[in-house]
Design a protein around this motif. Structure first.
Motif, PDB file in Angstrom:
ATOM      1  N   LEU A 189       0.889  -1.138   0.089  1.00 55.04           N
ATOM      2  CA  LEU A 189      -0.139  -0.013  -0.013  1.00 55.04           C
ATOM      3  C   LEU A 189       0.952   1.144   0.094  1.00 55.04           C
ATOM      4  O   LEU A 189       1.955   1.423   0.878  1.00 55.04           O
ATOM      5  N   GLY A 190       0.686   2.196  -0.827  1.00 49.05           N
ATOM      6  CA  GLY A 190       1.574   3.482  -0.972  1.00 49.05           C
ATOM      7  C   GLY A 190       0.491   4.776  -0.781  1.00 49.05           C
ATOM      8  O   GLY A 190      -0.617   4.694  -1.446  1.00 49.05           O
ATOM      9  N   THR A 191       0.805   5.376  -0.152  1.00 49.06           N
ATOM     10  CA  THR A 191       0.165   6.811   0.037  1.00 49.06           C
ATOM     11  C   THR A 191       0.975   7.947  -0.388  1.00 49.06           C
ATOM     12  O   THR A 191       2.138   8.050   0.005  1.00 49.06           O
ATOM     13  N   SER A 192       0.103   8.582  -1.307  1.00 47.13           N
ATOM     14  CA  SER A 192       0.990   9.812  -1.883  1.00 47.13           C
ATOM     15  C   SER A 192       2.332   9.379  -2.299  1.00 47.13           C
ATOM     16  O   SER A 192       2.769   8.782  -3.304  1.00 47.13           O
ATOM     17  N   ALA A 193       3.483  10.100  -1.527  1.00 50.67           N
ATOM     18  CA  ALA A 193       4.728   9.603  -2.043  1.00 50.67           C
ATOM     19  C   ALA A 193       5.153   8.269  -2.155  1.00 50.67           C
ATOM     20  O   ALA A 193       5.668   7.450  -2.965  1.00 50.67           O
ATOM     21  N   GLY A 194       4.504   7.431  -1.055  1.00 52.57           N
ATOM     22  CA  GLY A 194       4.549   6.085  -0.894  1.00 52.57           C
ATOM     23  C   GLY A 194       3.890   5.190  -2.167  1.00 52.57           C
ATOM     24  O   GLY A 194       4.337   4.281  -2.694  1.00 52.57           O
ATOM     25  N   ASP A 217      -5.172  11.982  -4.059  1.00 51.05           N
ATOM     26  CA  ASP A 217      -4.409  11.414  -3.156  1.00 51.05           C
ATOM     27  C   ASP A 217      -5.350  11.115  -1.688  1.00 51.05           C
ATOM     28  O   ASP A 217      -5.622  12.093  -1.259  1.00 51.05           O
ATOM     29  N   GLY A 218      -5.131   9.896  -1.191  1.00 52.06           N
ATOM     30  CA  GLY A 218      -5.719   9.853   0.085  1.00 52.06           C
ATOM     31  C   GLY A 218      -4.923  10.264   1.366  1.00 52.06           C
ATOM     32  O   GLY A 218      -5.521  10.144   2.375  1.00 52.06           O
ATOM     33  N   GLY A 219      -3.756  10.862   1.086  1.00 51.70           N
ATOM     34  CA  GLY A 219      -3.083  11.530   2.156  1.00 51.70           C
ATOM     35  C   GLY A 219      -3.745  12.536   2.762  1.00 51.70           C
ATOM     36  O   GLY A 219      -3.681  12.840   3.868  1.00 51.70           O
ATOM     37  N   CYS A 220      -4.996  13.038   2.118  1.00 51.37           N
ATOM     38  CA  CYS A 220      -5.644  14.305   2.399  1.00 51.37           C
ATOM     39  C   CYS A 220      -6.431  13.673   3.878  1.00 51.37           C
ATOM     40  O   CYS A 220      -7.105  14.336   4.631  1.00 51.37           O
ATOM     41  N   LEU A 221      -6.571  12.124   4.042  1.00 53.87           N
ATOM     42  CA  LEU A 221      -7.732  11.693   5.246  1.00 53.87           C
ATOM     43  C   LEU A 221      -6.289  10.988   5.944  1.00 53.87           C
ATOM     44  O   LEU A 221      -6.857  10.755   7.062  1.00 53.87           O
ATOM     45  N   SER A 222      -5.503  10.289   5.607  1.00 48.52           N
ATOM     46  CA  SER A 222      -4.281   9.715   6.418  1.00 48.52           C
ATOM     47  C   SER A 222      -3.064   9.904   5.531  1.00 48.52           C
ATOM     48  O   SER A 222      -2.983   9.255   4.496  1.00 48.52           O
ATOM     49  N   PRO A 223      -1.831  10.305   6.018  1.00 52.13           N
ATOM     50  CA  PRO A 223      -0.580  10.020   5.334  1.00 52.13           C
ATOM     51  C   PRO A 223      -0.056   8.853   5.447  1.00 52.13           C
ATOM     52  O   PRO A 223       1.045   8.443   5.064  1.00 52.13           O
ATOM     53  N   THR A 224      -0.769   7.814   6.166  1.00 49.44           N
ATOM     54  CA  THR A 224       0.053   6.568   6.524  1.00 49.44           C
ATOM     55  C   THR A 224      -0.791   5.381   6.233  1.00 49.44           C
ATOM     56  O   THR A 224      -0.468   4.446   5.770  1.00 49.44           O
TER      57      THR A 224
END
Length: 281
Positions: free
Chosen positions: A39-44, A193-200
């Motif tokens: 699973l990758g979030t944003s940069a990930g 980007d789902g990072g707007c809800l959790s960066p992790t």
């Protein structure tokens, strides 16, 4: 034995650092592309897909080195630099989105979705998708998922190959910071980007025999609490605090990305033994 790999967000700087970290592991013979769930979030999202595809991450570090030389000489690079001052309105939304979480107040997710749809992005669609051209001929790995917000349904989704559409678009969706990049269509819906809800989204690693988490920035502590309470064997690797301080507070500052890749490479080499022991035994 089932294994999960969670790669957190962290902007342009985090992308470089994570790329270097995986390169350091690979130099020591640790690849991690045999994970069952990545699973990758944003940069990930942009880095995790390369791990899933088995890319040589040292080649990516060399690209950062070449780009750093061009930048030092006054040239242009493909590392995108975003003026965070232009994103002040969205920063407030992201703070509320992350406080609410992936499955919290739907009104907040709806507000973020509508703002993302209405915004004039800083980077146009074609220019954004070109940054993922290296994936044009890649098949979507079954293990790979990108953390996204579906702006049609206002729901969080860890999107994967089952949606259809190209891997290129799927990864772009996972990196599409609202207001900076345009929403991306994958299958029938548009995503950001789902990072707007959790960066992790650390807790999505619950239930595997082993879960390895790579973090540039901290996310909601409750996710870690839930992971620990689940009994899932896990290893959380974070960017060294001293390096975090050196890189500065703006992880969208591309001028720091070139050095971040080197810091990541150094830490990856140092971390390789403990990661190998966790992953393989």
């Amino acid at each position: 034995m089932s294994r999960a790999l969670i790669c957190g967000g962290g902007g342009s700087v985090g992308t470089a650092w994570e790329s270097g970290w995986f390169a350091g592991l690979q130099q020591q013979g640790v690849w991690l592309n045999d994970a069952d769930f990545i699973l990758g979030t944003s940069a990930g999202a942009g880095v995790g897909v390369q791990v899933a595809c088995g890319h040589d991450m040292m080649a990516q570090v060399e690209r950062y080195r070449a780009a750093g030389k061009r930048a030092a000489a006054g040239g242009t690079t493909a590392v995108l630099n975003i003026d965070s001052d232009d994103q002040s309105g969205f920063r407030g939304l992201f703070e509320r989105g992350q406080a609410s979480g992936r499955n919290g107040d739907v009104a907040v997710r709806k507000e973020i979705s509508e703002a993302a749809r209405a915004a004039v992005p800083a980077i146009e669609l074609e220019a954004f998708l070109r940054t993922f051209k290296y994936l044009a001929n890649e098949q979507w790995p079954a293990s790979y998922h990108a953390a996204c917000l579906n702006i049609d349904t206002f729901e969080f989704e860890a999107i994967g190959s089952d949606l259809g559409g190209s891997l290129q678009n799927g990864v772009a969706a996972g990196c599409a910071v609202p207001g900076v990049y345009p929403p991306i269509q994958v299958g029938k819906h548009f995503y950001v980007d789902g990072g707007c809800l959790s960066p992790t989204s650390v807790d999505l690693g619950i239930g595997y025999d082993k879960t390895l988490v790579l973090l540039v920035v901290d996310g909601p502590q409750q996710e870690v609490i839930d992971l620990e309470a689940s009994g899932t064997p896990h290893l959380i690797v974070k960017l060294d605090p001293e390096v975090f301080a050196k890189l500065g507070p703006n992880f969208m500052d591309a001028s720091m990305a070139f050095q971040a890749a080197e810091y990541g490479l150094e830490q990856g080499i140092r971390d390789a033994a403990k990661v190998k022991d966790f992953w393989s035994n």
